[in-house]
Design a protein around this motif. Structure first.
Motif, PDB file in Angstrom:
ATOM      1  N   GLN A 106       0.812  -1.214   0.000  1.00 61.47           N
ATOM      2  CA  GLN A 106       0.000   0.000   0.000  1.00 61.47           C
ATOM      3  C   GLN A 106       0.845   1.264   0.000  1.00 61.47           C
ATOM      4  O   GLN A 106       0.537   2.224  -0.703  1.00 61.47           O
ATOM      5  CB  GLN A 106      -0.951  -0.008   1.201  1.00 61.47           C
ATOM      6  CG  GLN A 106      -2.090  -1.015   1.053  1.00 61.47           C
ATOM      7  CD  GLN A 106      -2.876  -1.185   2.344  1.00 61.47           C
ATOM      8  OE1 GLN A 106      -2.605  -0.539   3.347  1.00 61.47           O
ATOM      9  NE2 GLN A 106      -3.845  -2.075   2.318  1.00 61.47           N
ATOM     10  N   ASN A 107       1.898   1.279   0.796  1.00 60.59           N
ATOM     11  CA  ASN A 107       2.729   2.483   0.856  1.00 60.59           C
ATOM     12  C   ASN A 107       4.187   2.082   1.061  1.00 60.59           C
ATOM     13  O   ASN A 107       4.751   2.269   2.141  1.00 60.59           O
ATOM     14  CB  ASN A 107       2.255   3.400   1.992  1.00 60.59           C
ATOM     15  CG  ASN A 107       2.861   4.792   1.894  1.00 60.59           C
ATOM     16  OD1 ASN A 107       3.859   5.012   1.210  1.00 60.59           O
ATOM     17  ND2 ASN A 107       2.267   5.744   2.578  1.00 60.59           N
ATOM     18  N   PRO A 108       4.812   1.527   0.001  1.00 57.97           N
ATOM     19  CA  PRO A 108       6.189   1.050   0.173  1.00 57.97           C
ATOM     20  C   PRO A 108       7.167   2.163   0.535  1.00 57.97           C
ATOM     21  O   PRO A 108       8.103   1.930   1.299  1.00 57.97           O
ATOM     22  CB  PRO A 108       6.520   0.424  -1.188  1.00 57.97           C
ATOM     23  CG  PRO A 108       5.557   1.040  -2.149  1.00 57.97           C
ATOM     24  CD  PRO A 108       4.318   1.301  -1.366  1.00 57.97           C
ATOM     25  N   ALA A 109       6.953   3.381   0.008  1.00 55.33           N
ATOM     26  CA  ALA A 109       7.895   4.469   0.294  1.00 55.33           C
ATOM     27  C   ALA A 109       7.951   4.765   1.793  1.00 55.33           C
ATOM     28  O   ALA A 109       9.031   5.006   2.354  1.00 55.33           O
ATOM     29  CB  ALA A 109       7.496   5.723  -0.482  1.00 55.33           C
ATOM     30  N   GLN A 110       6.801   4.746   2.439  1.00 52.38           N
ATOM     31  CA  GLN A 110       6.760   4.990   3.881  1.00 52.38           C
ATOM     32  C   GLN A 110       7.487   3.883   4.637  1.00 52.38           C
ATOM     33  O   GLN A 110       8.216   4.141   5.602  1.00 52.38           O
ATOM     34  CB  GLN A 110       5.305   5.086   4.354  1.00 52.38           C
ATOM     35  CG  GLN A 110       5.163   5.398   5.837  1.00 52.38           C
ATOM     36  CD  GLN A 110       3.700   5.465   6.244  1.00 52.38           C
ATOM     37  OE1 GLN A 110       2.869   4.678   5.791  1.00 52.38           O
ATOM     38  NE2 GLN A 110       3.382   6.428   7.106  1.00 52.38           N
ATOM     39  N   LEU A 111       7.303   2.655   4.178  1.00 53.67           N
ATOM     40  CA  LEU A 111       7.957   1.529   4.833  1.00 53.67           C
ATOM     41  C   LEU A 111       9.465   1.576   4.625  1.00 53.67           C
ATOM     42  O   LEU A 111      10.240   1.246   5.530  1.00 53.67           O
ATOM     43  CB  LEU A 111       7.392   0.213   4.303  1.00 53.67           C
ATOM     44  CG  LEU A 111       7.711  -1.045   5.108  1.00 53.67           C
ATOM     45  CD1 LEU A 111       7.373  -0.868   6.581  1.00 53.67           C
ATOM     46  CD2 LEU A 111       6.973  -2.245   4.533  1.00 53.67           C
ATOM     47  N   TYR A 112       9.911   2.024   3.444  1.00 51.96           N
ATOM     48  CA  TYR A 112      11.353   2.167   3.217  1.00 51.96           C
ATOM     49  C   TYR A 112      11.944   3.168   4.213  1.00 51.96           C
ATOM     50  O   TYR A 112      13.035   2.952   4.754  1.00 51.96           O
ATOM     51  CB  TYR A 112      11.627   2.647   1.790  1.00 51.96           C
ATOM     52  CG  TYR A 112      11.232   1.679   0.695  1.00 51.96           C
ATOM     53  CD1 TYR A 112      11.362   0.306   0.861  1.00 51.96           C
ATOM     54  CD2 TYR A 112      10.746   2.152  -0.520  1.00 51.96           C
ATOM     55  CE1 TYR A 112      10.997  -0.569  -0.146  1.00 51.96           C
ATOM     56  CE2 TYR A 112      10.384   1.277  -1.542  1.00 51.96           C
ATOM     57  CZ  TYR A 112      10.501  -0.082  -1.340  1.00 51.96           C
ATOM     58  OH  TYR A 112      10.145  -0.936  -2.343  1.00 51.96           O
ATOM     59  N   GLU A 158      11.157   8.511  -9.093  1.00 45.39           N
ATOM     60  CA  GLU A 158      10.090   8.494  -8.085  1.00 45.39           C
ATOM     61  C   GLU A 158       9.199   7.252  -8.140  1.00 45.39           C
ATOM     62  O   GLU A 158       8.694   6.819  -7.109  1.00 45.39           O
ATOM     63  CB  GLU A 158       9.208   9.744  -8.240  1.00 45.39           C
ATOM     64  CG  GLU A 158       9.983  11.057  -8.245  1.00 45.39           C
ATOM     65  CD  GLU A 158      10.754  11.301  -6.961  1.00 45.39           C
ATOM     66  OE1 GLU A 158      10.328  10.792  -5.911  1.00 45.39           O
ATOM     67  OE2 GLU A 158      11.773  12.015  -7.005  1.00 45.39           O
ATOM     68  N   ASP A 159       8.944   6.707  -9.306  1.00 46.82           N
ATOM     69  CA  ASP A 159       8.060   5.546  -9.465  1.00 46.82           C
ATOM     70  C   ASP A 159       8.695   4.549 -10.419  1.00 46.82           C
ATOM     71  O   ASP A 159       8.062   4.087 -11.364  1.00 46.82           O
ATOM     72  CB  ASP A 159       6.691   5.981 -10.014  1.00 46.82           C
ATOM     73  CG  ASP A 159       5.763   6.505  -8.929  1.00 46.82           C
ATOM     74  OD1 ASP A 159       5.771   5.928  -7.823  1.00 46.82           O
ATOM     75  OD2 ASP A 159       5.043   7.481  -9.194  1.00 46.82           O
ATOM     76  N   THR A 160       9.948   4.210 -10.193  1.00 44.54           N
ATOM     77  CA  THR A 160      10.651   3.341 -11.122  1.00 44.54           C
ATOM     78  C   THR A 160       9.922   2.001 -11.271  1.00 44.54           C
ATOM     79  O   THR A 160       9.464   1.423 -10.276  1.00 44.54           O
ATOM     80  CB  THR A 160      12.105   3.112 -10.658  1.00 44.54           C
ATOM     81  OG1 THR A 160      12.787   2.397 -11.671  1.00 44.54           O
ATOM     82  CG2 THR A 160      12.171   2.327  -9.351  1.00 44.54           C
ATOM     83  N   PRO A 161       9.751   1.508 -12.502  1.00 47.30           N
ATOM     84  CA  PRO A 161       9.002   0.265 -12.703  1.00 47.30           C
ATOM     85  C   PRO A 161       9.552  -0.924 -11.920  1.00 47.30           C
ATOM     86  O   PRO A 161       8.800  -1.679 -11.314  1.00 47.30           O
ATOM     87  CB  PRO A 161       9.100   0.044 -14.215  1.00 47.30           C
ATOM     88  CG  PRO A 161       9.261   1.416 -14.780  1.00 47.30           C
ATOM     89  CD  PRO A 161      10.113   2.155 -13.773  1.00 47.30           C
ATOM     90  N   THR A 162      10.877  -1.119 -11.948  1.00 44.55           N
ATOM     91  CA  THR A 162      11.482  -2.205 -11.172  1.00 44.55           C
ATOM     92  C   THR A 162      11.829  -1.672  -9.793  1.00 44.55           C
ATOM     93  O   THR A 162      12.834  -0.991  -9.607  1.00 44.55           O
ATOM     94  CB  THR A 162      12.737  -2.750 -11.871  1.00 44.55           C
ATOM     95  OG1 THR A 162      12.385  -3.178 -13.190  1.00 44.55           O
ATOM     96  CG2 THR A 162      13.305  -3.932 -11.096  1.00 44.55           C
ATOM     97  N   GLN A 163      10.982  -1.971  -8.815  1.00 46.45           N
ATOM     98  CA  GLN A 163      11.149  -1.447  -7.468  1.00 46.45           C
ATOM     99  C   GLN A 163      12.251  -2.167  -6.702  1.00 46.45           C
ATOM    100  O   GLN A 163      13.100  -1.551  -6.072  1.00 46.45           O
ATOM    101  CB  GLN A 163       9.833  -1.600  -6.702  1.00 46.45           C
ATOM    102  CG  GLN A 163       8.690  -0.773  -7.250  1.00 46.45           C
ATOM    103  CD  GLN A 163       8.703   0.636  -6.716  1.00 46.45           C
ATOM    104  OE1 GLN A 163       8.453   0.873  -5.545  1.00 46.45           O
ATOM    105  NE2 GLN A 163       9.002   1.586  -7.582  1.00 46.45           N
ATOM    106  N   ASN A 164      12.212  -3.484  -6.755  1.00 45.11           N
ATOM    107  CA  ASN A 164      13.177  -4.315  -6.030  1.00 45.11           C
ATOM    108  C   ASN A 164      13.573  -5.474  -6.925  1.00 45.11           C
ATOM    109  O   ASN A 164      12.778  -5.935  -7.754  1.00 45.11           O
ATOM    110  CB  ASN A 164      12.556  -4.855  -4.731  1.00 45.11           C
ATOM    111  CG  ASN A 164      12.145  -3.742  -3.790  1.00 45.11           C
ATOM    112  OD1 ASN A 164      12.975  -3.031  -3.235  1.00 45.11           O
ATOM    113  ND2 ASN A 164      10.835  -3.565  -3.598  1.00 45.11           N
TER     114      ASN A 164
END
Length: 420
Positions: free
Chosen positions: A33-39, A293-299
């Motif tokens: 839901q909110n990966p940026a916050q979790l990072y 900011e929203d790179t397709p390959t996140q991890n």
């Protein structure tokens, strides 16, 4: 779920953790839901390298820091790619959902050293022979054909009807495949991740690539398989088959989500709204900002330590898995303290990886051409295109690994069909 009783008494991702802190689950709604916050939370608690649990409660390290990812990717001998080095194979659940990312295959994705250099060199040389003017023409033609299929309706889902088929059809053309074959291939690619017949679909893709290589051996053309067959690296037909699959999968979803994420940005961010109609500068800016900011390959899974070492203040054991957190690294406050402050004209993002196992040249450049021309043609053909939903109602795919929209509904004035 794995049985903790069969695990070794020493769990590598819990050693050295701050007292009372447990590894964070890198799956489920909280992460999606909110990966940026979790990072940010993980970085605050653990620093640039954090212990995580993948699906099935399997341990790994998530590399969050920009400098640390650069360190990992710059040292392929210490942080190796061959997944057979992994020390946690005995902990993997039956029918593990991440096996497609980790299961060893004889492709360039898992090769190391001189063998990797031989195969990536052949691929890079063969891609370098793609004529850029011809590539642009192919992209424009395919974009027009896709838009023709919905231009008269005044509405479309730009993910399903445009962004997803665009890179697939371009790559199929570079492979020497016809449009009918590309459509069948696209359905199989979809079925590998969204069907109960995922294994069967992947086998069909392999068979298609095998038949393609055999066909090009008998009747070579100006295409990627034909160039690989005669390259001085002396690649076998099996190696070519496997590496074509890598190219296809690397181009399909990441480029599709790059296109979709950039269109979303241009339709929802006022910084780009002024130049939508006929503007060209904003397209390049949007494409670049998406990679930050929203790179397709996140991890990305990953790397495997070849010996005991230390990274980001954590003790890494021989065989430990490291997941590369490209999205987290691109927003690392140690490198980019202010969001958006330096994305324009700055290509130092980690979205294509780095070093020996990064996306080989000229792969990123070809992806950029496909993405840019797709959006240029779309805006030329449908200059008043607008989002047909509340921006906050757009749904991101529930994936830890990729960042893309499930759908991108738009509306526009019904337009003519090219050539009609």
């Amino acid at each position: 779920m794995t049985n903790p009783d069969i695990w070794p008494t020493t769990d590598p991702t819990t050693q050295g953790c701050p007292m009372g802190k447990e590894p964070i689950a890198m799956h489920g709604p909280r992460f999606q839901q909110n990966p940026a916050q979790l990072y940010r939370q993980m970085r605050n608690e653990y620093g640039p390298v954090a212990p995580v649990r993948l699906e099935g409660d399997v341990p790994a390290w998530l590399v969050l820091g920009y400098r640390e990812i650069h360190q990992v990717e710059s040292n392929p001998e210490l942080f190796a790619r061959d997944t057979r080095r992994w020390n946690a194979w005995d902990r993997v659940p039956e029918n593990w959902g991440l096996m497609a990312f980790v299961g060893y295959q004889p492709s360039l994705m898992f090769t190391e050293g001189a063998e990797h250099q031989r195969r990536t060199g052949a691929l890079g040389d063969s891609l370098d022979e793609v004529d850029q003017f011809e590539l642009r023409g192919i992209c424009e033609q395919i974009a027009d054909e896709l838009i023709d299929s919905f231009a008269g309706s005044g509405e479309a889902d730009l993910m399903a009807q445009f962004a997803h088929p665009m890179p697939l059809r371009v790559m199929a053309r570079l492979f020497g495949l016809g449009d009918d074959e590309a459509a069948q291939l696209g359905q199989d690619l979809t079925d590998t991740v969204a069907s109960d017949d995922g294994v069967g679909a992947y086998q069909r893709i392999q068979e298609r690539m095998k038949r393609l290589v055999e066909r090009k051996k008998e009747n070579p053309g100006a295409d990627l398989p034909s160039r690989l067959l005669v390259h001085p690296a002396g690649m076998t037909e099996e190696e070519i088959l496997q590496d074509l699959l890598v190219v296809l999968t690397a181009a399909q979803q990441p480029v599709a989500y790059w296109i979709g994420n950039a269109i979303r940005l241009m339709l929802t961010d006022e910084r780009f709204a002024v130049t939508l109609a006929g503007g060209r500068r904003s397209i390049g800016q949007a494409l670049n900002e998406v990679l930050w900011e929203d790179t397709p390959t996140q991890n990305f899974i990953g790397r495997f330590a070849s010996r005991e070492t230390e990274l980001g203040g954590q003790r890494i054991h021989t065989g430990d898995m490291l997941v590369l957190g490209f999205a987290a690294a691109n927003t690392d406050p140690q490198v980019r303290p202010d969001a958006y402050s330096d994305s324009v004209g700055n290509n130092a993002h980690m979205s294509f990886g780095h070093g020996e196992h990064g996306c080989p040249h000229p792969g990123p450049e070809i992806g950029a051409v496909i993405s840019r021309i797709a959006i240029e043609v779309l805006l030329d053909r449908l200059p008043d295109v607008a989002l047909a939903a509340d921006p906050d109602a757009l749904v991101w795919l529930p994936s830890v690994w990729m960042r893309g929209l499930a759908a991108l509904p738009v509306q526009f004035s019904p337009s003519y069909i090219v050539g009609s």
